[in-house]
Write a protein that holds these residues in place. Sequence first.
Motif, PDB file in Angstrom:
ATOM      1  N   ALA A   7    -134.460  -0.472  73.975  1.00  0.00           N
ATOM      2  CA  ALA A   7    -134.118  -1.794  73.443  1.00  0.00           C
ATOM      3  C   ALA A   7    -135.367  -2.598  73.089  1.00  0.00           C
ATOM      4  O   ALA A   7    -136.295  -2.689  73.860  1.00  0.00           O
ATOM      5  CB  ALA A   7    -133.304  -2.543  74.484  1.00  0.00           C
ATOM      6  N   LYS A   8    -135.360  -3.156  71.933  1.00  0.00           N
ATOM      7  CA  LYS A   8    -136.459  -4.022  71.514  1.00  0.00           C
ATOM      8  C   LYS A   8    -136.080  -5.469  71.819  1.00  0.00           C
ATOM      9  O   LYS A   8    -134.919  -5.840  71.805  1.00  0.00           O
ATOM     10  CB  LYS A   8    -136.698  -3.859  70.012  1.00  0.00           C
ATOM     11  N   VAL A 160    -140.335   3.648  84.096  1.00  0.00           N
ATOM     12  CA  VAL A 160    -139.509   2.434  84.149  1.00  0.00           C
ATOM     13  C   VAL A 160    -140.402   1.198  84.259  1.00  0.00           C
ATOM     14  O   VAL A 160    -140.088   0.138  83.718  1.00  0.00           O
ATOM     15  CB  VAL A 160    -138.526   2.493  85.337  1.00  0.00           C
ATOM     16  N   GLY A 161    -141.503   1.323  85.000  1.00  0.00           N
ATOM     17  CA  GLY A 161    -142.425   0.195  85.148  1.00  0.00           C
ATOM     18  C   GLY A 161    -142.167  -0.660  86.367  1.00  0.00           C
ATOM     19  O   GLY A 161    -142.675  -1.774  86.480  1.00  0.00           O
ATOM     20  N   ILE A 162    -141.359  -0.165  87.325  1.00  0.00           N
ATOM     21  CA  ILE A 162    -141.146  -0.902  88.581  1.00  0.00           C
ATOM     22  C   ILE A 162    -142.357  -0.683  89.490  1.00  0.00           C
ATOM     23  O   ILE A 162    -143.059   0.327  89.356  1.00  0.00           O
ATOM     24  CB  ILE A 162    -139.842  -0.423  89.269  1.00  0.00           C
ATOM     25  N   ARG A 163    -142.630  -1.626  90.378  1.00  0.00           N
ATOM     26  CA  ARG A 163    -143.692  -1.431  91.380  1.00  0.00           C
ATOM     27  C   ARG A 163    -143.117  -0.505  92.448  1.00  0.00           C
ATOM     28  O   ARG A 163    -142.060  -0.798  93.016  1.00  0.00           O
ATOM     29  CB  ARG A 163    -144.088  -2.794  91.968  1.00  0.00           C
ATOM     30  N   ALA A 164    -143.781   0.593  92.721  1.00  0.00           N
ATOM     31  CA  ALA A 164    -143.157   1.616  93.567  1.00  0.00           C
ATOM     32  C   ALA A 164    -144.051   2.010  94.736  1.00  0.00           C
ATOM     33  O   ALA A 164    -145.199   2.403  94.552  1.00  0.00           O
ATOM     34  CB  ALA A 164    -142.813   2.849  92.734  1.00  0.00           C
ATOM     35  N   PHE A 165    -143.479   1.877  95.922  1.00  0.00           N
ATOM     36  CA  PHE A 165    -144.105   2.386  97.144  1.00  0.00           C
ATOM     37  C   PHE A 165    -143.398   3.695  97.473  1.00  0.00           C
ATOM     38  O   PHE A 165    -142.232   3.693  97.890  1.00  0.00           O
ATOM     39  CB  PHE A 165    -143.969   1.369  98.278  1.00  0.00           C
ATOM     40  N   HIS A 434    -131.576 -11.784  82.882  1.00  0.00           N
ATOM     41  CA  HIS A 434    -131.907 -11.882  81.456  1.00  0.00           C
ATOM     42  C   HIS A 434    -133.209 -11.139  81.164  1.00  0.00           C
ATOM     43  O   HIS A 434    -133.291 -10.351  80.222  1.00  0.00           O
ATOM     44  CB  HIS A 434    -132.036 -13.353  81.068  1.00  0.00           C
ATOM     45  N   SER A 435    -134.243 -11.395  82.001  1.00  0.00           N
ATOM     46  CA  SER A 435    -135.563 -10.792  81.786  1.00  0.00           C
ATOM     47  C   SER A 435    -136.197 -10.476  83.125  1.00  0.00           C
ATOM     48  O   SER A 435    -135.901 -11.133  84.124  1.00  0.00           O
ATOM     49  CB  SER A 435    -136.495 -11.761  81.047  1.00  0.00           C
ATOM     50  N   ALA A 436    -137.075  -9.480  83.120  1.00  0.00           N
ATOM     51  CA  ALA A 436    -137.871  -9.216  84.321  1.00  0.00           C
ATOM     52  C   ALA A 436    -139.229  -8.702  83.898  1.00  0.00           C
ATOM     53  O   ALA A 436    -139.363  -8.016  82.870  1.00  0.00           O
ATOM     54  CB  ALA A 436    -137.174  -8.202  85.226  1.00  0.00           C
ATOM     55  N   TRP A 437    -140.235  -9.094  84.670  1.00  0.00           N
ATOM     56  CA  TRP A 437    -141.604  -8.640  84.442  1.00  0.00           C
ATOM     57  C   TRP A 437    -142.116  -7.992  85.726  1.00  0.00           C
ATOM     58  O   TRP A 437    -141.822  -8.468  86.824  1.00  0.00           O
ATOM     59  CB  TRP A 437    -142.529  -9.813  84.125  1.00  0.00           C
ATOM     60  N   VAL A 438    -142.887  -6.942  85.585  1.00  0.00           N
ATOM     61  CA  VAL A 438    -143.580  -6.348  86.733  1.00  0.00           C
ATOM     62  C   VAL A 438    -145.050  -6.269  86.350  1.00  0.00           C
ATOM     63  O   VAL A 438    -145.404  -5.608  85.366  1.00  0.00           O
ATOM     64  CB  VAL A 438    -143.045  -4.950  87.082  1.00  0.00           C
ATOM     65  N   GLY A 439    -145.880  -6.979  87.090  1.00  0.00           N
ATOM     66  CA  GLY A 439    -147.302  -7.025  86.746  1.00  0.00           C
ATOM     67  C   GLY A 439    -147.506  -7.458  85.301  1.00  0.00           C
ATOM     68  O   GLY A 439    -148.365  -6.916  84.601  1.00  0.00           O
ATOM     69  N   ILE A 449    -132.913  -2.938  79.830  1.00  0.00           N
ATOM     70  CA  ILE A 449    -134.169  -2.301  80.207  1.00  0.00           C
ATOM     71  C   ILE A 449    -134.940  -1.962  78.925  1.00  0.00           C
ATOM     72  O   ILE A 449    -134.370  -1.386  77.994  1.00  0.00           O
ATOM     73  CB  ILE A 449    -133.889  -1.018  81.017  1.00  0.00           C
ATOM     74  N   THR A 450    -136.219  -2.322  78.872  1.00  0.00           N
ATOM     75  CA  THR A 450    -136.999  -2.112  77.647  1.00  0.00           C
ATOM     76  C   THR A 450    -137.773  -0.803  77.649  1.00  0.00           C
ATOM     77  O   THR A 450    -138.267  -0.367  76.617  1.00  0.00           O
ATOM     78  CB  THR A 450    -138.040  -3.230  77.470  1.00  0.00           C
TER      79      THR A 450
END
Length: 471
Positions: A7-8, A160-165, A434-439, A449-450
């Motif tokens: 998705a753009k 995906v770009g999630i912060r992952a432990f 609506h939106s999410a940012w990781v770093g 999801i972009t």
Amino acid sequence: MMLASAAKTRATILLCSDSEGKPLTGYTIRQAWIANETGYDTVDVQIEGDRIANIATQIDPVGMLIDGRDKLLLPGFVNAHTHSSELWQRGMIPPYPLELWLAELYDFVPADPEQVYLSAIGTAVETLLSGGTTVVDHLTIMPGQEIETIGAAVKGYREVGIRAFVAPLIQDQSLPSSLPTGGKAQVYEPYARTAQETLEMMREAIAQFHRPNEGIYIVMAPTGPQLCSDELFLGCNELSDRHGLCRHTHLLESKAQKLLAEEKYGCTAVEHLKRIEFLGPRTSLAHCVWLNDHDIQLLATTQSTVVHNPLSNLRLGSGIAPILKYRQAGVNVTFGCDGSASNDSQDLLEAIKIGSILHNVTDFDYRSWITPRQAVTMASLGGATGLGMQDQIGSLEVGKLADLVLYDLTSLSLLPRTDPIGLLVLGRPVQAVHSAWVGGRRVIAEGSITTVDVNHLRQELFARSQWDLNR
Ligand SMILES: [Zn+2]
């Protein structure tokens, strides 16, 4: 296999440029609601690079403009305990208590790293869509393909770009030894891998995958006292100290584990973990259902974190963790979904809701009940604290990493206009992110999801599974 970017971002975003016409990177979220001490303020929030650069009533925009009107901006939550590959077994295991459930669980091991990659993506996507920007994956590793398993999950999380432990689930004792014996002498088969072989594998995993600056962190995570020797725990301490890694384990999830610890150590599991110095400010402990008052004091003095997994505790009949006692003793508490075979969803908002209202039936003094605002702080800053990241993420502060979630307050499930946080926690938010940012990287835009193609993920999960209609 690659999941191509999908998705753009659409209409409401304008790209700004500087005086020389060069595009600026970053985002300015305009006129979003944020929580203050008791109510809400409307602010502009500027993201530059990976950080929150400014929060003010009005800011000259930099980069893309995001319309924050009628939206609530919160720090991202932490899904502080899960097992991603259990995604393949969700909805499958009957209502059994933990020990019987484990026997069913062990019937299935992911067949190949591709499955591990897909379930990591699925876990990350569901976590993000329910407000989480960080996941702690107590990752089941495939025997003989340990490094490949870890690599597959890491690849999924990076895409995906999630912060992952990523916390490989390690043990050096066999499953039958995890049950109390009632005093009968028992001889157990040795486990397939010794403590030293396991630690060697972890050294390799750290060298290959631990990249804090890229949002991927390896965690030292023995399965639990019921399946691990002191040799393994002490080796984990040593590697965690040397590389600055977090520590994570299951702790006293069931009554059987409490009885076993007393047989095995002659004291409680918490007293033993304190004695071998596994506890501390970067140690998080999943479940903590069967602790006594002295144990709770030990968690407080060592500044350890409790990860509350209410849905899995309910599903497996493990008990209700004494979360209000932890909070009164000053123990940091946060929330996890736990694996999808014992919760069957990765909806973090659901875990936060049940995890906060569950305790209203155990303590009738309503003044200690968890409020929606407290629940939000536990899920964000509490989660960050358990990972030693409280200076980096977990709250809206200039200079912190931009791990942010913007909720659409015009979503049907968040209407009518009452208290945004009250409704987010106590309601049943559906498609509210609506939106999410990781770093600083935008991973959700306009509800989608972009970074990966979720339709493709659906097709893969469908194609690689079968309806099981005759269990
Ligand atoms: Zn678990």
